[in-house]
Scaffold this motif. Structure first.
Motif, PDB file in Angstrom:
ATOM      1  N   TRP A 150       0.948  -1.133   0.006  1.00  0.00           N
ATOM      2  CA  TRP A 150       0.066   0.015  -0.029  1.00  0.00           C
ATOM      3  C   TRP A 150       0.805   1.405  -0.132  1.00  0.00           C
ATOM      4  CZ3 TRP A 150      -4.538  -1.205  -1.725  1.00  0.00           C
ATOM      5  CH2 TRP A 150      -4.925  -2.613  -1.406  1.00  0.00           C
ATOM      6  N   LEU A 151       1.938   1.194   0.761  1.00  0.00           N
ATOM      7  CA  LEU A 151       2.995   2.296   0.667  1.00  0.00           C
ATOM      8  C   LEU A 151       3.532   2.427  -0.861  1.00  0.00           C
ATOM      9  CD1 LEU A 151       4.793   2.149   3.830  1.00  0.00           C
ATOM     10  CD2 LEU A 151       3.097   4.081   3.268  1.00  0.00           C
ATOM     11  N   GLN A 152       3.951   1.341  -1.260  1.00  0.00           N
ATOM     12  CA  GLN A 152       4.462   1.169  -2.605  1.00  0.00           C
ATOM     13  C   GLN A 152       3.321   1.927  -3.615  1.00  0.00           C
ATOM     14  OE1 GLN A 152       5.448  -2.578  -3.175  1.00  0.00           O
ATOM     15  NE2 GLN A 152       7.548  -2.372  -2.630  1.00  0.00           N
ATOM     16  N   ARG A 153       2.047   1.600  -3.568  1.00  0.00           N
ATOM     17  CA  ARG A 153       0.862   1.986  -4.517  1.00  0.00           C
ATOM     18  C   ARG A 153       0.916   3.596  -4.059  1.00  0.00           C
ATOM     19  NH1 ARG A 153      -3.961   0.220  -6.826  1.00  0.00           N
ATOM     20  NH2 ARG A 153      -5.559   1.756  -6.706  1.00  0.00           N
ATOM     21  N   ALA A 154       0.869   4.085  -2.751  1.00  0.00           N
ATOM     22  CA  ALA A 154       0.915   5.574  -2.849  1.00  0.00           C
ATOM     23  C   ALA A 154       1.815   6.287  -3.319  1.00  0.00           C
ATOM     24  CB  ALA A 154       0.976   5.734  -1.141  1.00  0.00           C
ATOM     25  N   SER A 155       3.138   5.500  -3.408  1.00  0.00           N
ATOM     26  CA  SER A 155       4.320   6.177  -4.131  1.00  0.00           C
ATOM     27  C   SER A 155       3.952   6.506  -5.428  1.00  0.00           C
ATOM     28  CB  SER A 155       5.646   5.378  -3.942  1.00  0.00           C
ATOM     29  OG  SER A 155       5.875   5.188  -2.344  1.00  0.00           O
ATOM     30  N   ILE A 156       3.573   5.316  -6.260  1.00  0.00           N
ATOM     31  CA  ILE A 156       3.321   5.661  -7.616  1.00  0.00           C
ATOM     32  C   ILE A 156       2.088   6.725  -7.819  1.00  0.00           C
ATOM     33  CG2 ILE A 156       2.242   4.540  -9.440  1.00  0.00           C
ATOM     34  CD1 ILE A 156       3.708   1.940  -8.343  1.00  0.00           C
ATOM     35  N   LEU A 157       1.049   6.508  -6.911  1.00  0.00           N
ATOM     36  CA  LEU A 157      -0.109   7.590  -7.282  1.00  0.00           C
ATOM     37  C   LEU A 157      -0.065   8.822  -6.442  1.00  0.00           C
ATOM     38  CD1 LEU A 157      -2.918   4.730  -6.360  1.00  0.00           C
ATOM     39  CD2 LEU A 157      -2.002   5.424  -8.692  1.00  0.00           C
ATOM     40  N   PHE A 158       0.822   9.358  -6.050  1.00  0.00           N
ATOM     41  CA  PHE A 158       0.698  10.699  -5.563  1.00  0.00           C
ATOM     42  C   PHE A 158       0.763  11.663  -6.410  1.00  0.00           C
ATOM     43  CE2 PHE A 158       5.510  10.507  -5.365  1.00  0.00           C
ATOM     44  CZ  PHE A 158       5.961  11.917  -5.734  1.00  0.00           C
TER      45      PHE A 158
END
Length: 228
Positions: A150-158
């Motif tokens: 989820w942190l990785q997903r957030a890193s892509i989506l920010f």
């Protein structure tokens, strides 16, 4: 957690949620989220109006109280409280400094599912990192290295909707690092981020897709506005 143990700022929510709930929809809403969370049964338009009215009546809390309020919300099982916490944190994202990062991490890693993580991306991380450009790389690098999906997903989506302000090099770097992931939510995030960026720089995204072998789901999502 019993009502008297809720943070005082959100105590009024219990009454409003009880008044506006649609009991027959609560089960449907939970089912849509694969029964990971119970719901009070507040349709999105009503929930947004309750949030708006709550701020109008009680104002924004002191920033020093924000973390306690968010965690009090997240201690509640019903998903609407989690949404309230994310929306509230979003009101501080444009002006927050580095002290906001632990709260962002909490919002992403606690009670995690696509709905909350994507809401954090659109309500919090996007505005926070746009203001705190110097923190983009050190913070998201830590998130990428965490191995937390989820942190990785957030890193892509920010960077969603950053348009021409997108740090293309950073976006592509993270996507390349995660392109072999078998996680549905990572593949989906990659495609979503590329699709949004293609609205501003279609030729760059098209070139990136040609030069990198991505998951079929990512390519399908990324290519929505492209003729690949």
């Amino acid at each position: 957690m019993s009502a008297q143990k809720l943070h005082a700022y959100i105590l009024p929510l219990r009454k409003e949620y009880a008044r506006k709930r649609k009991k027959e929809q609560a089960e449907e809403m939970s089912c849509y989220m694969k029964n990971l969370f119970p719901f009070v049964g507040i349709p999105s338009p009503d929930r947004k109006e309750i949030f708006k009215q709550h701020l109008a009546k009680y104002g924004l809390p002191d920033y020093k109280e924000l973390s306690a309020i968010v965690k009090s919300c997240y201690s509640q099982p019903q998903r609407e409280y989690h949404y309230f916490a994310i929306d509230l944190a979003g009101k501080f994202a444009k002006k927050a400094d580095e002290s906001f990062v632990p709260l962002l991490e909490f919002l992403v890693t606690e009670n995690s599912w696509w709905d909350s993580v994507d809401s954090v991306a659109s309500n919090c991380t996007r505005d926070f990192f746009k203001r705190n450009i110097a923190l983009q790389i050190p913070v998201t690098r830590k998130w990428m290295d965490s191995e937390n999906m989820w942190l990785q997903r957030a890193s892509i989506l920010f960077q969603l909707n950053y348009k021409n302000e997108t740090n293309e090099k950073l976006l592509y770097k993270y996507i390349v690092e995660l392109k072999s992931s078998n996680e549905f939510f990572i593949q989906k995030a990659i495609g979503w981020a590329l699709r949004e960026y293609s609205k501003s720089n279609p030729m760059s995204v098209k070139k990136f897709l040609a030069e990198n072998k991505l998951a079929k789901l990512s390519v399908r999502e990324a290519s929505k506005y492209l003729s690949v």
